[in-house]
Design an enzyme around this catalytic site. Structure first.
Site, mmCIF file in Angstrom:
data_model
loop_
_atom_site.group_PDB
_atom_site.id
_atom_site.type_symbol
_atom_site.label_atom_id
_atom_site.label_comp_id
_atom_site.label_asym_id
_atom_site.label_seq_id
_atom_site.Cartn_x
_atom_site.Cartn_y
_atom_site.Cartn_z
ATOM 1 C CB SER A 9 -0.954 -0.045 1.200
ATOM 2 O OG SER A 9 -1.966 0.904 1.048
ATOM 3 C CG ASP A 48 -6.365 -2.941 -3.625
ATOM 4 O OD1 ASP A 48 -7.128 -2.188 -2.988
ATOM 5 O OD2 ASP A 48 -5.131 -2.929 -3.483
ATOM 6 C CG HIS A 80 -5.550 -2.341 0.254
ATOM 7 N ND1 HIS A 80 -4.879 -1.950 -0.882
ATOM 8 C CD2 HIS A 80 -5.028 -1.606 1.262
ATOM 9 C CE1 HIS A 80 -4.000 -1.013 -0.577
ATOM 10 N NE2 HIS A 80 -4.071 -0.792 0.720
#
Ligand SMILES: *[C@@H]1O[C@H](CO)[C@@H](O)[C@H](O)[C@H]1NC(C)=O
Ligand SMILES: *[C@@H]1O[C@H](CO)[C@@H](O)[C@H](O)[C@H]1NC(C)=O
Ligand SMILES: *[C@@H]1O[C@H](CO)[C@@H](O)[C@H](O)[C@H]1NC(C)=O
Ligand SMILES: *[C@@H]1O[C@H](CO)[C@@H](O)[C@H](O)[C@H]1NC(C)=O
Ligand SMILES: *[C@@H]1O[C@H](CO)[C@@H](O)[C@H](O)[C@H]1NC(C)=O
Ligand SMILES: *[C@@H]1O[C@H](CO)[C@@H](O)[C@H](O)[C@H]1NC(C)=O
Length: 533
Positions: free
Chosen positions: A190, A406, A446
């Site tokens: 991320s 995601d 994610h």
């Protein structure tokens, strides 16, 4: 005995594990470390031996960073430092130096707009024998307020806190063990994925191997895009988002796209081939009113906007569309649409880093705002250079992965970046393969989780084993240290996504630009039933 001599002896004792009292000596060396360490512009705040299994309390941790405790799974020397990064900025960092050291160094990243040392990744990696570091990225908590009128804090967040803590962390590890690390690694997802890419692009000397998941790169454009969902959903009004029909939409999306890869299993291997048509679910005149089964034209328009590329001021592409996948609309609503406020990261970034105006109205991200953010590129955060020649030239490797479900950072942007590197360096995949490999993880949300075979070694509990075939970190170690590059990454789906319930199935994820297809025969859950084409 000189200091260096004593450190060398303790390192040797640790490495061989033969000398009696190795642990006692390790403890002693750790206790003495705070007096011995000399790091410019740094204050050593702690140097404590921590025994394996200790539940550490973390007083002072910002509540937005999670619960104020964490378990250290291996015997470590835990070192804390505060580093001045400029006259008006600083970062807190920790180094977890395991007793059973492999000679490897790893730096961990951050997430969102935080402000939080990634203790979970430090626990995971130190337990695998890495000397691990993590920093708070220059501020405390899931918050951008300290960036206001302070570009130094923005720079820390964009690259400097990590870069500085890597230098210091390597120095601390070398002092402690009495020898320099053999190989250095980076591990993050991320914002952490973006940080890994920033290092590969602009600080190529820092790492021999980088594992970067779901990267928040093209950061300003990502942040603009994230901010559009709030206004799309708000503008649609209370009845303009199909909250009642989410299950029906998921089913319809799978009906249209699930079998593009040949298998009807609820997992879309190649979202870029899916052109979802929500209009198929518009209510017929007889049913007319929206229900759990059908949607209005206005609702179809909202769904279509969510799954469309975002264009900006001159029609430029700002950010590619959200990749289609079941469950994503519900997530989008929960993350960006259900609250009465703009998404926090977008709100804070525009107020405190782009415009330095805490009253700036961020509720609608206009094309002008998108252009301003991109061109200002506060702190040089965009992280979009396609030239990795220095990184490749020194022999470093990067493993990039991205979940295909995601709902926070569209994986379509990772495909786009790979192609951008290919064009910029004028190298086809066969040549990029020498130093850059990208794996698309179907059914992954994610960074982790989701209905697919998503445990690929992202952390404790997301790792089926340490076999490099199915663990991205160990795959990188093997690539760097033995020259054997990963051709595929085998992911594991645990029963009900719970590790303790055992393995449901495994699937081998392909190296971009290959895509996974079902061979047409055999158990859909068997690895051998799939091939990369
Ligand atoms: C660690 O301590 C905290 C607070 O005392 C407690 O809530 C938590 O459950 C403990 N964690 C473990 C894994 O023991
Ligand atoms: C220490 O900090 C000062 C002021 O920020 C800076 O000018 C100097 O380069 C730093 N020294 C080192 C060794 O990093
Ligand atoms: C130390 O690490 C090695 C592998 O690097 C492993 O085989 C061994 O079991 C570890 N020992 C302890 C006490 O953790
Ligand atoms: C951010 O930090 C400020 C100052 O500490 C605080 O007032 C505010 O509530 C925080 N915002 C969020 C969203 O955590
Ligand atoms: C970001 O968006 C701007 C327009 O706002 C555009 O000019 C630029 O090319 C975009 N960059 C990327 C990497 O998409
Ligand atoms: C998995 O979850 C389903 C649905 O929640 C439940 O019916 C089933 O019992 C669970 N299986 C196990 C092994 O826990």
């Amino acid at each position: 005995m000189t200091r260096t001599g004593s450190l060398l002896l303790s390192a040797a004792a640790v490495l061989t594990g033969l000398l009696p009292g190795a642990r006692a000596e390790f403890e002693e060396t750790c206790a003495g470390l705070s007096k011995q360490l000399s790091v410019p512009n740094a204050t050593v705040t702690l140097a404590d031996f921590v025994a394996a299994g200790t539940n550490l309390s973390l007083p002072g941790l910002d509540p937005s960073c999670g619960p104020p405790f964490t378990v250290a799974p291996a015997d470590i020397c835990r070192v804390g430092l505060t580093l001045a990064t400029s006259e008006r900025s600083s970062t807190k960092m920790e180094a977890w130096l395991p007793r059973n050291w492999t000679g490897r160094f790893v730096a961990t990243g951050n997430g969102g707009i935080n402000g939080c040392i990634d203790f979970a990744s430090m626990a995971y990696t130190s337990n695998l024998g890495f000397a691990a570091t993590g920093s708070d990225n220059g501020h405390s908590g899931q918050n951008g307020t300290t960036m206001l009128n302070n570009i130094e804090v923005v720079k820390d967040f964009a690259w400097r806190a990590l870069d500085t803590s890597v230098d210091v962390g390597k120095h601390v590890a070398a002092e402690f063990y009495g020898k320099k690390h053999d190989k250095s690694y980076y591990f993050g997802c991320s914002t952490g994925g973006r940080q890994g890419w920033k290092m590969a692009q602009d600080f190529p000397e820092n790492f021999d191997g980088v594992v970067a998941g779901a990267p928040a790169f093209a950061f300003n454009n990502l942040t603009s895009w994230s901010g559009t969902f709030f206004s799309i959903i708000k503008a649609a009004g209370a009845d303009g988002f199909p909250t009642q029909a989410l299950a029906a939409l998921d089913a319809e999306l799978l009906r249209q796209c699930d079998e593009i890869d040949g298998a009807k299993d609820g997992i879309i291997e190649e979202p870029s081939l899916c052109n979802f048509r929500p209009e198929a679910l518009i209510c017929s005149p007889e049913t007319n009113s929206p229900s759990s089964e059908c949607i209005t034209g206005k609702q179809a328009e909202t769904v279509r906007k969510i799954y469309s590329d975002l264009h900006g001021i001159n029609g430029d592409l700002v950010y590619p569309r959200m990749q289609p996948g079941a469950g994503i609309l519900g997530m989008i609503y929960g993350i960006y649409g259900a609250a009465d406020e703009q998404f926090l990261y977008t709100d804070h970034w525009f107020k405190y880093a782009v415009y330095n105006d805490p009253n700036y109205d961020t509720s609608v991200v206009t094309p002008q705002m998108m252009a301003d953010a991109w061109s200002k590129d506060a702190g040089r955060i965009n992280t979009w250079s396609g030239d990795l020649s220095k990184f490749a030239g020194r022999g470093s490797k990067i493993l990039h992965y991205h979940g295909q479900e995601d709902s926070i950072i569209s994986s379509a942007n990772s495909n786009r970046y790979y192609d951008h590197v290919s064009r910029t360096m004028a190298k086809p995949s066969g040549e990029l393969d020498d130093f850059y490999r990208f794996f698309r993880i179907s059914g992954m949300s994610h960074c982790q989780g989701g209905p697919g075979a998503t445990a690929i070694g992202q952390g404790t509990g997301s790792s089926a084993s340490l076999d490099p075939e199915e663990n991205v970190l160990m795959a990188m170690v093997r690539w760097v240290e033995e020259g054997q590059a990963p051709e595929r990454i085998v992911g594991t789906a645990f029963v009900n996504q719970t590790e303790s319930l055992g393995v449901d199935y495994k699937r081998a994820h392909c190296k971009f630009p290959l895509r996974n297809v079902y061979k047409g025969t055999g158990d859909v859950k068997a690895i051998e039933s799939w091939k990369c084409i």
